[in-house]
Design a protein around this motif. Structure first.
Motif, mmCIF file in Angstrom:
data_model
loop_
_atom_site.group_PDB
_atom_site.id
_atom_site.type_symbol
_atom_site.label_atom_id
_atom_site.label_comp_id
_atom_site.label_asym_id
_atom_site.label_seq_id
_atom_site.Cartn_x
_atom_site.Cartn_y
_atom_site.Cartn_z
ATOM 1 N N HIS A 168 23.039 -20.119 -0.657
ATOM 2 C CA HIS A 168 23.951 -19.781 0.451
ATOM 3 C C HIS A 168 24.530 -21.013 1.136
ATOM 4 C CE1 HIS A 168 23.609 -15.457 0.273
ATOM 5 N NE2 HIS A 168 22.317 -15.597 0.061
ATOM 6 N N ALA A 169 23.917 -22.160 0.918
ATOM 7 C CA ALA A 169 24.427 -23.402 1.488
ATOM 8 C C ALA A 169 25.372 -24.122 0.525
ATOM 9 C CB ALA A 169 23.259 -24.322 1.862
ATOM 10 N N GLY A 170 25.610 -23.534 -0.644
ATOM 11 C CA GLY A 170 26.514 -24.138 -1.612
ATOM 12 C C GLY A 170 25.871 -25.144 -2.547
ATOM 13 N N ARG A 171 24.552 -25.272 -2.493
ATOM 14 C CA ARG A 171 23.847 -26.201 -3.382
ATOM 15 C C ARG A 171 23.624 -25.540 -4.740
ATOM 16 N NH1 ARG A 171 18.800 -27.259 0.438
ATOM 17 N NH2 ARG A 171 18.953 -24.998 0.320
ATOM 18 N N PHE A 215 9.769 -7.805 -4.105
ATOM 19 C CA PHE A 215 10.014 -8.955 -4.964
ATOM 20 C C PHE A 215 10.064 -10.190 -4.071
ATOM 21 C CE2 PHE A 215 12.016 -5.604 -7.520
ATOM 22 C CZ PHE A 215 11.527 -5.891 -8.784
ATOM 23 N N TRP A 216 9.565 -11.287 -4.589
ATOM 24 C CA TRP A 216 9.638 -12.565 -3.888
ATOM 25 C C TRP A 216 10.414 -13.511 -4.778
ATOM 26 C CZ3 TRP A 216 5.518 -9.348 -4.273
ATOM 27 C CH2 TRP A 216 5.073 -8.789 -3.076
ATOM 28 N N LYS A 217 11.411 -14.201 -4.174
ATOM 29 C CA LYS A 217 12.345 -15.006 -4.959
ATOM 30 C C LYS A 217 12.205 -16.484 -4.626
ATOM 31 C CE LYS A 217 15.580 -11.167 -4.823
ATOM 32 N NZ LYS A 217 16.867 -10.685 -4.306
ATOM 33 N N LEU A 218 12.057 -17.270 -5.671
ATOM 34 C CA LEU A 218 11.994 -18.721 -5.562
ATOM 35 C C LEU A 218 13.239 -19.293 -6.230
ATOM 36 C CD1 LEU A 218 10.248 -21.250 -4.793
ATOM 37 C CD2 LEU A 218 9.425 -21.185 -7.164
ATOM 38 N N GLU A 219 14.125 -19.874 -5.423
ATOM 39 C CA GLU A 219 15.334 -20.498 -5.965
ATOM 40 C C GLU A 219 15.018 -21.937 -6.359
ATOM 41 O OE1 GLU A 219 18.903 -18.141 -3.662
ATOM 42 O OE2 GLU A 219 18.223 -20.033 -2.802
ATOM 43 N N GLU A 220 15.509 -22.316 -7.524
ATOM 44 C CA GLU A 220 15.256 -23.656 -8.037
ATOM 45 C C GLU A 220 16.564 -24.410 -8.228
ATOM 46 O OE1 GLU A 220 12.745 -23.586 -11.555
ATOM 47 O OE2 GLU A 220 12.084 -21.573 -10.981
ATOM 48 N N GLY A 221 16.608 -25.620 -7.669
ATOM 49 C CA GLY A 221 17.717 -26.535 -7.897
ATOM 50 C C GLY A 221 17.207 -27.726 -8.678
ATOM 51 N N ALA A 222 18.070 -28.688 -8.921
ATOM 52 C CA ALA A 222 17.678 -29.865 -9.699
ATOM 53 C C ALA A 222 16.544 -30.635 -9.037
ATOM 54 C CB ALA A 222 18.890 -30.771 -9.899
ATOM 55 N N ASP A 223 16.519 -30.650 -7.696
ATOM 56 C CA ASP A 223 15.541 -31.469 -6.986
ATOM 57 C C ASP A 223 14.728 -30.700 -5.950
ATOM 58 O OD1 ASP A 223 17.659 -30.956 -5.332
ATOM 59 O OD2 ASP A 223 17.822 -32.985 -4.532
ATOM 60 N N ARG A 224 14.708 -29.376 -6.071
ATOM 61 C CA ARG A 224 13.993 -28.606 -5.055
ATOM 62 C C ARG A 224 13.685 -27.198 -5.556
ATOM 63 N NH1 ARG A 224 18.757 -27.240 -4.911
ATOM 64 N NH2 ARG A 224 19.691 -25.506 -3.863
ATOM 65 N N ALA A 225 12.752 -26.560 -4.877
ATOM 66 C CA ALA A 225 12.440 -25.148 -5.086
ATOM 67 C C ALA A 225 12.118 -24.575 -3.709
ATOM 68 C CB ALA A 225 11.270 -24.978 -6.035
ATOM 69 N N GLU A 226 12.773 -23.468 -3.356
ATOM 70 C CA GLU A 226 12.594 -22.872 -2.028
ATOM 71 C C GLU A 226 12.484 -21.353 -2.142
ATOM 72 O OE1 GLU A 226 15.383 -26.138 0.338
ATOM 73 O OE2 GLU A 226 16.063 -24.076 0.176
ATOM 74 N N TRP A 227 11.506 -20.802 -1.417
ATOM 75 C CA TRP A 227 11.385 -19.351 -1.340
ATOM 76 C C TRP A 227 12.530 -18.811 -0.496
ATOM 77 C CZ3 TRP A 227 8.420 -16.817 -4.523
ATOM 78 C CH2 TRP A 227 7.333 -17.473 -5.086
ATOM 79 N N VAL A 228 13.105 -17.702 -0.915
ATOM 80 C CA VAL A 228 14.220 -17.074 -0.207
ATOM 81 C C VAL A 228 13.663 -16.214 0.920
ATOM 82 C CG1 VAL A 228 16.177 -15.503 -0.419
ATOM 83 C CG2 VAL A 228 15.621 -17.076 -2.291
ATOM 84 N N ALA A 229 14.127 -16.462 2.128
ATOM 85 C CA ALA A 229 13.708 -15.675 3.285
ATOM 86 C C ALA A 229 14.572 -14.423 3.404
ATOM 87 C CB ALA A 229 13.838 -16.517 4.557
ATOM 88 N N ALA A 230 14.015 -13.402 4.033
ATOM 89 C CA ALA A 230 14.792 -12.183 4.315
ATOM 90 C C ALA A 230 15.970 -12.553 5.204
ATOM 91 C CB ALA A 230 13.914 -11.147 4.982
ATOM 92 N N LYS A 231 17.087 -11.875 4.993
ATOM 93 C CA LYS A 231 18.299 -12.169 5.757
ATOM 94 C C LYS A 231 18.641 -10.989 6.657
ATOM 95 C CE LYS A 231 20.083 -15.231 2.222
ATOM 96 N NZ LYS A 231 18.873 -15.193 1.424
ATOM 97 N N ALA A 232 19.022 -11.297 7.882
ATOM 98 C CA ALA A 232 19.371 -10.267 8.865
ATOM 99 C C ALA A 232 20.520 -9.396 8.358
ATOM 100 C CB ALA A 232 19.727 -10.900 10.203
#
Length: 152
Positions: free
Chosen positions: A43-46, A125-142
């Motif tokens: 969502h941040a464009g990364r 479901f729990w989602k882990l997004e992976e980029g070239a230099d990071r991995a972040e769990w996706v938080a629920a969105k309002a």
């Protein structure tokens, strides 16, 4: 009425799934389908390279089935298909497929929209997004919760 739900690690081909679904719902006046893909950006464009979906076996399948049955109670559907994957998926891969068949288009569209809103917010479901230099769990969105709330 035919309800089919599948929670699976295996890849699927949306075109083939839609073709089979259409053959099995030949009496319908409308068929609506949605294919969700693993995004290539967060969502941040990364840039994203993959997403890993974890689930709780048994509970996830039961909840996806319950959501699908709720759609069948709310709209006059002739058939419903929901496929949701888990595991590690590369950017661009299909992650979810929803198809609804009804005598009328409004019911097919609304049911498919409902299914996606509730799958996004109520399926465990729990989602882990992976980029070239990071991995972040996706938080629920309002905004996802707000979209799902319209169906209450």
């Amino acid at each position: 009425m035919a309800i089919v739900t599948r929670v699976q690690a295996e890849a699927f081909e949306p075109g083939a799934e839609l073709s089979q679904f259409t053959q099995n719902a030949s009496a319908a006046g409308a068929i609506v389908s949605f294919t969700g893909l693993v995004r290539g950006q967060d969502h941040a464009g990364r840039a994203l390279t993959a997403m890993t979906l974890e689930h709780y076996p048994g509970m996830t399948e039961a909840q996806v089935q319950a959501i699908t049955e709720e759609a069948a109670r709310r709209w006059p559907l002739q058939a419903v298909l929901v496929i949701h994957r888990f595991g590690r998926l590369a950017a661009g891969e299909p992650i979810v497929f929803v198809a609804t068949a009804s005598a009328h288009r409004s019911a097919a569209f609304e049911a498919a929209d409902f299914l996606m809103d509730w799958l996004k917010t109520k399926a465990p479901f729990w989602k882990l997004e992976e980029g070239a230099d990071r991995a972040e769990w996706v938080a629920a969105k309002a905004e996802d919760d707000q979209a799902a709330a319209r169906w209450r």
